[in-house]
Design a protein around this motif. Sequence first.
Motif, short mmCIF file in Angstrom:
data_model
loop_
_atom_site.label_atom_id
_atom_site.label_comp_id
_atom_site.label_asym_id
_atom_site.label_seq_id
_atom_site.Cartn_x
_atom_site.Cartn_y
_atom_site.Cartn_z
N ARG A 39 0.82 -1.20 0.00
CA ARG A 39 0.00 0.00 0.00
C ARG A 39 0.86 1.26 0.00
N VAL A 40 1.92 1.28 0.81
CA VAL A 40 2.80 2.44 0.87
C VAL A 40 3.52 2.64 -0.46
N TYR A 43 1.05 4.08 -3.01
CA TYR A 43 0.75 5.47 -2.69
C TYR A 43 1.93 6.37 -3.05
N ASP A 44 3.14 6.00 -2.61
CA ASP A 44 4.32 6.81 -2.90
C ASP A 44 4.63 6.87 -4.38
N ASP A 47 2.19 9.18 -6.09
CA ASP A 47 2.43 10.54 -5.62
C ASP A 47 3.64 11.18 -6.29
#
Length: 167
Positions: A39-40, A43-44, A47
């Motif tokens: 998930r991280v 997201y990163d 982004d």
Amino acid sequence: MEAIVTDQPEQTRPCRLVAVTLDEASISHISREVDHERRVAIYDLVDDNSFAPAGHDSGEFTLNLALVSGRLVMQIGRQDGTQVITHVLSLSPFRRIVRDYFVVCDSYYQAIKTASPSQIEAIDMGRRGLHNEGARALMERLDGKIVIDMNTARRLFTLIAVLQWKG
């Protein structure tokens, strides 16, 4: 849907990923820690990334990662669903790195429960080293196909590792 405002006109904006998915059939049962990493990383990655398929100077792309017959399938498209290109990569160059990466990650997760800060830092340095090695291997495998920067490669390597997680 919220509009994104930019100072750059569409034709001069750099190439980038705006959505990343992992094929659900490719993901085996993953631990809470591995799911958090997934998930991280997604997201990163969405982004902040630099992702330019060969022959594209600008644009926003989607990426779906899957494992098919022991190979990594990277399906690149546009937000409207238009398929741009699919790359299929052998996972052989990543197997040792991924195996070692998960061993060190497991040690890291155990260490954060009981180890001293200096021990945790030492394990984390090893983890980052393997992460960088995997990112460099990915950049080499994508040479001539997709131009990515190191941070994008690191996040993509995390997702490749998640796809190969065997529990």
